[in-house]
Design an enzyme around this catalytic site. Structure first.
Site, PDB file in Angstrom:
ATOM      1  N   HIS A 133      40.343  35.685  48.547  1.00 31.37           N
ATOM      2  CA  HIS A 133      40.290  36.358  47.600  1.00 31.37           C
ATOM      3  C   HIS A 133      40.473  35.811  45.707  1.00 31.37           C
ATOM      4  O   HIS A 133      39.497  36.559  45.225  1.00 31.37           O
ATOM      5  CB  HIS A 133      40.828  37.873  47.727  1.00 31.37           C
ATOM      6  CG  HIS A 133      40.207  38.641  48.734  1.00 31.37           C
ATOM      7  ND1 HIS A 133      39.684  39.974  48.287  1.00 31.37           N
ATOM      8  CD2 HIS A 133      40.091  38.492  49.755  1.00 31.37           C
ATOM      9  CE1 HIS A 133      39.250  40.556  49.960  1.00 31.37           C
ATOM     10  NE2 HIS A 133      39.926  39.692  50.717  1.00 31.37           N
ATOM     11  N   ASP A 342      39.968  34.161  37.911  1.00 30.57           N
ATOM     12  CA  ASP A 342      39.829  35.730  38.782  1.00 30.57           C
ATOM     13  C   ASP A 342      38.996  34.489  40.305  1.00 30.57           C
ATOM     14  O   ASP A 342      36.983  34.370  39.530  1.00 30.57           O
ATOM     15  CB  ASP A 342      38.449  36.632  38.051  1.00 30.57           C
ATOM     16  CG  ASP A 342      39.535  37.554  38.300  1.00 30.57           C
ATOM     17  OD1 ASP A 342      40.425  37.602  39.595  1.00 30.57           O
ATOM     18  OD2 ASP A 342      39.103  39.079  37.803  1.00 30.57           O
TER      19      ASP A 342
HETATM   20  P1  ADQ Z   1      41.830  41.951  41.480  1.00 28.87           P
HETATM   21  O1  ADQ Z   1      43.113  41.036  40.212  1.00 28.87           O
HETATM   22  O2  ADQ Z   1      42.606  43.666  41.540  1.00 28.87           O
HETATM   23  O3  ADQ Z   1      41.650  41.546  43.219  1.00 28.87           O
HETATM   24  P2  ADQ Z   1      39.487  42.833  40.482  1.00 28.87           P
HETATM   25  O4  ADQ Z   1      38.198  42.699  41.817  1.00 28.87           O
HETATM   26  O5  ADQ Z   1      39.362  42.701  39.358  1.00 28.87           O
HETATM   27  O6  ADQ Z   1      40.807  42.499  41.026  1.00 28.87           O
HETATM   28  O7  ADQ Z   1      40.107  45.088  41.002  1.00 28.87           O
HETATM   29  C1  ADQ Z   1      39.796  45.491  42.197  1.00 28.87           C
HETATM   30  C2  ADQ Z   1      39.448  47.103  42.123  1.00 28.87           C
HETATM   31  O8  ADQ Z   1      40.736  47.447  41.596  1.00 28.87           O
HETATM   32  C3  ADQ Z   1      38.512  47.746  41.180  1.00 28.87           C
HETATM   33  O9  ADQ Z   1      37.917  48.364  42.127  1.00 28.87           O
HETATM   34  C4  ADQ Z   1      39.250  48.421  40.487  1.00 28.87           C
HETATM   35  O10 ADQ Z   1      38.752  49.159  39.950  1.00 28.87           O
HETATM   36  C5  ADQ Z   1      40.269  48.604  40.288  1.00 28.87           C
HETATM   37  N1  ADQ Z   1      40.965  48.428  39.057  1.00 28.87           N
HETATM   38  C6  ADQ Z   1      41.686  48.117  38.809  1.00 28.87           C
HETATM   39  N2  ADQ Z   1      42.136  48.525  37.212  1.00 28.87           N
HETATM   40  C7  ADQ Z   1      42.026  49.316  37.434  1.00 28.87           C
HETATM   41  C8  ADQ Z   1      42.434  50.797  36.756  1.00 28.87           C
HETATM   42  N3  ADQ Z   1      43.205  50.277  35.715  1.00 28.87           N
HETATM   43  N4  ADQ Z   1      42.254  51.985  36.958  1.00 28.87           N
HETATM   44  C9  ADQ Z   1      41.991  51.912  38.802  1.00 28.87           C
HETATM   45  N5  ADQ Z   1      41.438  51.119  39.319  1.00 28.87           N
HETATM   46  C10 ADQ Z   1      41.490  49.749  38.861  1.00 28.87           C
HETATM   47  C11 ADQ Z   1      41.399  39.928  43.780  1.00 28.87           C
HETATM   48  C12 ADQ Z   1      40.949  38.912  43.260  1.00 28.87           C
HETATM   49  C13 ADQ Z   1      39.457  39.392  42.434  1.00 28.87           C
HETATM   50  C14 ADQ Z   1      38.600  39.857  43.708  1.00 28.87           C
HETATM   51  C15 ADQ Z   1      39.174  41.039  44.528  1.00 28.87           C
HETATM   52  C16 ADQ Z   1      38.871  41.125  45.594  1.00 28.87           C
HETATM   53  O11 ADQ Z   1      42.125  38.832  42.289  1.00 28.87           O
HETATM   54  O12 ADQ Z   1      38.960  38.285  42.013  1.00 28.87           O
HETATM   55  O13 ADQ Z   1      36.878  40.633  43.415  1.00 28.87           O
HETATM   56  O14 ADQ Z   1      40.112  40.987  44.879  1.00 28.87           O
HETATM   57  O15 ADQ Z   1      37.935  40.674  46.458  1.00 28.87           O
END
Ligand code: ADQ
Length: 438
Positions: A133, A342
């Site tokens: 991921h 990211d």
């Molecule tokens: P993450 O680094 O967690 O995931 P991201 O893809 O931006 O990053 O977010 C995942 C989920 O968390 C989203 O559905 C978002 O809405 C939720 N989220 C983020 N901040 C939030 C908040 N403040 N309150 C509530 N919900 C929140 C990892 C990788 C990413 C990749 C994903 C999926 O780092 O690059 O996109 O996996 O593969």
């Protein structure tokens, strides 16, 4: 990630196996089986020492920073590396009896890289896939990891490897060709080394479109939108939503906003920035530092620019439901998604998905997020920025504020098709179909 996988399992059936999130002083092999909302989960607890070495240690203090190009933050400790291998071995022991001969095995993310090899060692001949991921780092960065070859070789025991973008895929292929001397077929993605062939491809992940739209229909979403709009009292709302993580570029984002207020001081009356950032991985020191840094930077700007009735930056240290986020995204005329690195970034896609097609907001997106490869739409989608440059961020905010409705609509239309169609159900289908194909 968890949300995406839940959707996949509900769709296809199967068992989700992993760490329960619980830690105990004494080791326990008890497998907790649960069925929730159509999904069966099987989890085990870890000991405090295992969490320290495996999760906070090797996974989140070595692999995570290194794979996000932050070698300055990466810790290289043999103790945690050994803990990582031991826990992966224990996971293999626990999940092994659950695997039927014709099951597909799909392993996710940097915490579990060696799991496939451990399962092969226990005699499993199933089709096995692995999806990363997060980014895959350039070869010269990866070679700073002690025992890098030992880690990468474990990946060759899978049948299919998935990466978020062509860029991360090509870094992996480069490593295999140059460090391992593997044969690479760029057409098919086949990588052959010491008699074994694995296929490596890019599978950009998407959002759970149907679920997210359903959240947007809820009263909770409408209430959140109204609450957001009432709070900004006619000013333009700009939003950032991220886990509190140094890869997300939060201090750099605040610097860019500071530059904007320096350049256009009168705009504190017209623009308010709301950053939602719930803490994560709080036991890791670098995460405590980023929190303190962000609080200090936000405080400085607010201290210099606030008036009795105006606070230019609001920093909210908690999470919200997807329904509430939908409402906030729809109310905000600018979405600021500026990670330094990211794998994909689903917030960027959620921001687009939540917009009103008749009056959409503008997405400002880091060129270093995997999502930029899909949302730039030939220069006519998201406004791309270099998140390291306060000037670039300042100019992008100006551009977004000045953008006429026609251009906002055409950029939105360019992006919405890929956000809707390249969704998580489609992503799962593509990966599983390729994994099942012999
Ligand atoms: P993450 O680094 O967690 O995931 P991201 O893809 O931006 O990053 O977010 C995942 C989920 O968390 C989203 O559905 C978002 O809405 C939720 N989220 C983020 N901040 C939030 C908040 N403040 N309150 C509530 N919900 C929140 C990892 C990788 C990413 C990749 C994903 C999926 O780092 O690059 O996109 O996996 O593969």
């Amino acid at each position: 990630m968890a949300g995406a996988l839940n959707a996949a399992l509900k769709d296809r059936g199967g068992i989700w196996f992993g760490w329960s999130g619980e830690e105990n002083e004494e080791p326990s092999d008890t497998l907790h089986l649960q069925r929730n909302d159509g999904v069966t989960t099987a989890t085990i607890d870890l000991t405090t020492k295992e969490v320290d070495e495996y999760y906070n240690g090797y996974a989140n203090s070595t692999l995570w920073p290194l794979f996000h190009y932050r070698i300055d933050l990466a810790r290289f400790e043999q103790r945690t590396g050994q803990g990582y291998e031991r826990v992966n071995d224990r996971f293999a022991d626990s999940v092994s009896p659950l695997i039927e001969p014709d099951d597909l095995v799909w392993v996710h993310d940097y915490h579990l890289i060696p799991l496939g090899q451990n399962l092969r060692g226990r005699g499993h001949k199933n089709r096995m896939g692995f999806f990363l991921h997060i980014p895959w780092p350039p070869t010269r960065l990866l070679t700073s990891l002690p025992f890098h070859e030992r880690l990468v070789r474990t990946l060759l025991d899978y049948d299919l490897l998935g990466f978020q973008t062509e860029e991360w895929l090509s870094s992996f292929v480069h490593y295999c060709a140059n460090e391992l001397g593997a044969d690479v077929n760029h057409e098919t993605g086949e990588i052959t080394h010491e008699g074994r062939t694995v296929i490596a491809r890019a599978y950009p992940i998407g959002i759970d479109w149907d679920h997210f739209q359903a959240q947007g229909e809820k009263d909770e979403a409408k209430a959140a939108e109204e609450r957001f709009l009432a709070s900004i009292r006619g000013r333009t709302g700009m939003i950032g939503v991220d886990r509190l993580d140094y890869s997300k570029g939060l201090p750099e984002r605040i610097d860019g906003i500071g530059r904007f207020f320096d350049e256009y001081p009168e705009s504190t009356r017209d623009l308010v920035f709301i950053q939602i950032a719930p803490p994560s991985r709080e036991d890791v020191e670098s995460y405590q530092k980023i929190r303190a840094e962000l609080e200090q930077k936000t405080g400085q700007i607010n201290g210099a620019r606030s008036e009795v009735d105006i606070v230019p930056i609001r920093y909210v240290n908690r999470g919200y439901s997807h329904a509430e986020l939908f409402g906030f995204f729809r109310a905000a005329k600018i979405g600021l998604v500026t990670p330094l690195r990211d794998g994909m970034n689903l917030v960027a896609k959620e921001y687009v998905a939540a917009q009103n097609p008749e009056d959409p907001g503008v997405l400002i997106l880091s060129d270093f997020a995997g999502a930029a490869r899909q949302l730039d739409c030939d220069g006519k989608g998201a406004v791309l920025v270099n998140p390291h440059s306060p000037d670039a961020l300042c100019h992008a905010i100006r551009q977004a504020l000045d953008m006429p409705l026609d251009e906002r609509k055409s950029r939105f239309e360019a992006m919405i098709a890929t956000v809707r169609d390249d969704n998580v159900v489609e992503w799962t289908r593509r990966f599983c179909d390729d994994l099942a194909a012999d």
